[in-house]
Design a protein around this motif. Structure first.
Motif, PDB file in Angstrom:
ATOM      1  N   SER A 161       0.889  -1.352  -0.143  1.00 41.99           N
ATOM      2  CA  SER A 161      -0.228   0.091  -0.006  1.00 41.99           C
ATOM      3  C   SER A 161       0.793   1.266   0.047  1.00 41.99           C
ATOM      4  O   SER A 161       1.679   1.403   0.710  1.00 41.99           O
ATOM      5  N   ASP A 163       1.398   5.444   0.279  1.00 37.06           N
ATOM      6  CA  ASP A 163       0.729   6.593   0.805  1.00 37.06           C
ATOM      7  C   ASP A 163       1.456   7.779   0.338  1.00 37.06           C
ATOM      8  O   ASP A 163       2.814   8.065   0.377  1.00 37.06           O
ATOM      9  N   GLN A 205      -6.232  -5.557   6.162  1.00 32.78           N
ATOM     10  CA  GLN A 205      -6.031  -4.232   5.479  1.00 32.78           C
ATOM     11  C   GLN A 205      -5.177  -3.557   6.207  1.00 32.78           C
ATOM     12  O   GLN A 205      -4.824  -3.747   7.233  1.00 32.78           O
TER      13      GLN A 205
END
Length: 849
Positions: A161, A163, A205
């Motif tokens: 993920s 950012d 998640q």
């Protein structure tokens, strides 16, 4: 007159005389279109612009062609890849896309291509410096600096993920049966932090703090656990963990479970984390037989699946500092909206007012305080789409439409502001099919909202300042709409330094821009049709499609920097070598004097001293397609193609239809008949050879029209409704009632069946079947849950019993549109054969009765 002027005139006249034979020969060399030529035409679809608008991508497709194209906007370089798909620009000079079983990484400047396995994903950092490549077959993640040799490769990557705020990557590593997580900073040397040491629970998640200061994650449940939440703060290097089961209001039967409806995310201030959960085991009904209750808000299939909202996803919030959670949704308030929220979220129950009789079901909307858990009623009987509830980027303000007006609710001051009343009168709103057009965004300090009236974009202030009109469309009857670049928010901050607009006035379409809050400048404004427009992510350039009824789709490009409009590509260039039809507009009026417009397409090679058959193609309003260029094709989802028909000697007429509430069928017939008669008077059209066709609602209109008039010689109706009475008491795919479609939507009957039973009968074709004298071809798909094919069967059986000439085609496996190419070709051919027999005296096809 001077001698040299006379010589010039004589020279010009002689030139024209000598050129006339050449011009005539050139015109005569244009080829007629035959079915063997159809395959030459293809569709062009505009896809994307790169970061700074240096490159544009588009696709070319028909049954023989399927190509991905990339074109330089400021130069001449271009690429074309057969069977290419899924392109994404990586900055302004790189791209990635798929070709069959491979992924391709392309350097747009050099043309160098590198091939990877199909299951390879690419992405790029927000500053366009680093490219991420995840090879999912080998679980290898590569981080590559775009301008130097700095790179990093990590093995055993399950997922990652990125950012953009902190420029960090969170990487989940799966090694044997353990899972761990590291965070890597995108800077020299790629410094990393271990967030989670190897352990056996999969990581469900990951969520990022809005300012990149922290990261949260969720671990899966186990036999004795609902799952765990974790938190890591990068600045003070603190870790926190939370077991939801220690909370008194977390349901013991639930486990952490990802949900598209309730994403895992931080509150705007970063103090709280929203997480979804669901029953470990769904509640099962043991009822035999099924029990359908009149009080149920949804059909049995939904009621049985949700079990009173027990089986749906729910959401709670973890207060990280207090290390406790609060349940947000439950069976009383099972739905929530928390995007851009801090201490207050929105909750509601979509079944509060029972089953749905309006297009938008009414709900009571509550604000829930995340500190106290108290719910406060904000809007009673909210009557717009849930998707039109939009919080400002800061989360302080809530925009919503209610009772025909737009409002803003100040969460901080708990104050409502009527935005519409500030700048416009109700009759000048820009009305969409299902309500007012949404506000488009905010200024950067959230003191004003950008909104539309019928013509213009306004900047409407929340205080007492006078609203500012941005565009000047009202004076010229031009409607302006803002084109937002690269929207990452539902109601983003609007960059007032560079704005692009679309423009509409009647048949005219165009684009305009403004720079540095100055005047609006028109880029292009002509009679053309545009299917798609996009602006570059940096907001400084625009690309759009343009076509006319005589010229196929082209892509045009404009940059605010050089202010030059450029045609990048013209599709189907061979169109210039073929004969084509002429298109005109017809004006007519319905019985109330309402002026309407119809589009008339002439047969190719039209001679006014001959009479031609005409096919009338209907579906509500059609004048917006006046400039639609229609590729000739044997593959059409409705079976009707105007270019095919004009090349075979037909006029094709598309009338606009307006409706009276309570009289959808009769008001449609009024417009169709008036328009058809006006078209007949306009050109050499044989009034004894007129066909009528329509699909879906147009299919209904076709069936109903031939019960009210004998004007039409033959008709074809696809996927239409023959009985409103029957349709009213059926369900949509067994998940929604159809009441609203009749009372508050397209059918425009207004009242329920039992308040206007005769009105439903009067407007149903089946009720008037005995009046039909027109040979009718019916067709539908046997998997159509939107309009049941049994509606077509019913009308066929009625006409059969009455010994009226008709045929019914049922296509296996087809839903509301005919999709399979073999079926598309078949219905196109059969419709042309049907009209060919009745309108052109051609021999009957073997399949016809």
């Amino acid at each position: 007159m001077k001698l040299h002027s006379i010589k010039h005139i004589l020279y010009t006249l002689l030139s024209v005389i000598f050129l006339l034979p050449t011009i005539t020969r050139a015109q005569k060399t244009l080829k007629p279109i035959t079915e063997s030529d159809y395959h030459l035409w293809y569709d062009l679809h505009l896809s994307k612009l790169s970061l700074n608008g240096s490159w544009v991508s588009y696709t070319l497709s028909n049954l023989e062609i399927d190509s991905l194209c990339i074109q330089e906007t400021k130069g001449t370089k271009s690429y074309r890849f057969k069977d290419g798909y899924g392109l994404q620009f990586l900055g302004d000079h790189k791209a990635a896309f798929g070709i069959k079983n491979q992924m391709v990484y392309l350097d747009l400047t050099s043309g160098h291509m590198t091939y990877y396995p199909k299951k390879t994903e690419f992405a790029i950092s927000d500053d366009q410096t680093y490219i991420f490549r995840l090879e999912k077959d080998t679980n290898k993640l590569s981080i590559i600096h775009d301008r130097d040799s700095d790179s990093l490769t990590i093995s055993n990557v399950n997922k990652y993920s990125y950012d953009e705020t902190s420029d960090r990557l969170a990487i989940i590593i799966k090694d044997s049966n353990t899972y761990s997580m590291e965070v890597i900073a995108l800077k020299k040397g790629f410094p990393k932090i271990t967030i989670l040491a190897p352990q056996k629970r999969p990581i469900l998640q990951i969520g990022w703090h809005p300012k990149g200061k922290a990261l949260a994650y969720a671990l899966t449940s186990s036999e004795n656990s609902a799952g765990f939440l974790g938190y890591y703060h990068f600045e003070n290097k603190t870790e926190k963990h939370f077991d939801p089961l220690i909370s008194n209001n977390f349901p013991k039967s639930h486990i952490l479970e990802p949900s598209w409806e309730y994403p895992f995310m931080f509150s705007l201030d970063g103090s709280k984390i929203f997480f979804a959960h669901k029953r470990r085991e769904a509640v099962q009904s043991s009822e035999i037989p099924q029990v359908w209750k009149y009080t149920d808000p949804f059909p049995y299939k939904i009621m049985n699946a949700t079990q009173g909202w027990k089986n749906t996803s729910h959401v709670s919030v973890w207060d990280v500092k207090k290390n406790k959670s609060l349940r947000i949704t439950d069976e009383e308030f099972p739905q929530a909206i928390y995007k851009n929220a801090n201490n207050q979220v929105l909750v509601y129950n979509q079944s509060t007012y029972g089953f749905k009789t309006h297009y938008r079901n009414r709900i009571d909307l509550y604000g829930m305080n995340l500190v106290t858990g108290k719910r406060t009623l904000l809007i009673k009987k909210y009557d717009h789409s849930i998707n039109q509830l939009k919080r400002s980027p800061s989360g302080r303000f809530l925009l919503y439409g209610h009772q025909g007006q737009w409002w803003c609710y100040d969460m901080k001051k708990q104050k409502k502001i009527n935005l519409t009343a500030k700048y416009s009168s109700p009759e000048s709103y820009k009305i969409m099919m299902n309500g007012l057009e949404s506000p488009v965004g905010w200024n950067e300090n959230e003191t004003a909202v950008f909104m539309y009236d019928k013509y213009d974009l306004w900047k409407v202030f929340l205080d007492d300042k006078t609203p500012v009109r941005i565009t000047r469309g009202k004076e010229k009857g031009i409607t302006y709409s803002l084109i937002n670049p690269h929207i990452k928010s539902e109601t983003p901050y609007v960059n007032e330094q560079a704005l692009f607009f679309s423009m509409t006035k009647g048949l005219l379409r165009g684009y305009a821009y403004s720079k540095n809050k100055k005047n609006i400048h028109t880029i292009d404004f002509k009679s053309f049709y545009t299917e798609r427009s996009i602006s570059s992510p940096d907001g400084k350039s625009i690309a759009y499609t343009t076509e006319t009824n005589k010229r196929p789709t082209a892509i045009k490009y404009f940059s605010i920097q050089n202010k030059k409009l450029k045609t990048l590509v013209q599709s189907n260039p061979h169109y210039k070598t073929y004969q084509w039809y002429h298109t005109d507009t017809i004006t007519y009026s319905n019985k109330h004097g309402k002026r309407l417009i119809g589009t008339l397409r002439y047969p190719i090679g039209y001679q006014k001293d001959s009479l031609y058959p005409m096919i009338v193609n209907i579906y509500e309003k059609k004048s917006q397609f006046y400039n639609d260029y229609i590729n000739p094709s044997q593959y059409n989802h409705s079976g009707v193609n105007a270019s095919n028909l004009t090349s075979k000697g037909y006029f094709v007429f598309l009338p606009d239809i307006v409706y009276e509430v309570g009289e959808p069928g009769f008001s449609a017939v009024d417009c169709i008949v008036s328009g058809t008669k006006a078209a007949i008077k306009t050109a050499a059209i044989d009034p004894k050879r007129i066909g009528l066709t329509g699909y879906s609602f147009g299919g209904y209109e076709t069936m109903f029209t031939i019960t009210q008039t004998h004007l039409f010689t033959a008709a074809a109706a696809g996927a239409g409704i023959s009985s409103f009475n029957w349709n009213y008491v059926t369900t949509e795919q067994q998940i929604a009632y159809r009441y609203y479609m009749h009372e508050d939507y397209q059918f425009r009957l207004k009242n329920s069946l039992y308040d206007d039973y005769q009105g439903y009968l009067d407007n149903s074709p089946l009720y008037h079947a005995k009046n039909v004298q027109t040979p009718l071809l019916l067709y539908a798909g046997d998997k159509d849950d939107h309009v049941s094919y049994k509606q077509s069967i019913a009308f066929h059986l009625a006409l059969k019993r009455l010994h009226r000439e008709n045929a019914l085609l049922i296509y296996p496996g087809e839903t509301h549109s005919i999709i399979a190419p073999t079926h598309q070709r078949d219905i196109t051919r059969k419709i042309e054969q049907w009209f060919g027999h009745y309108l052109k005296d051609e021999s009957k096809a073997g399949w016809t009765p």
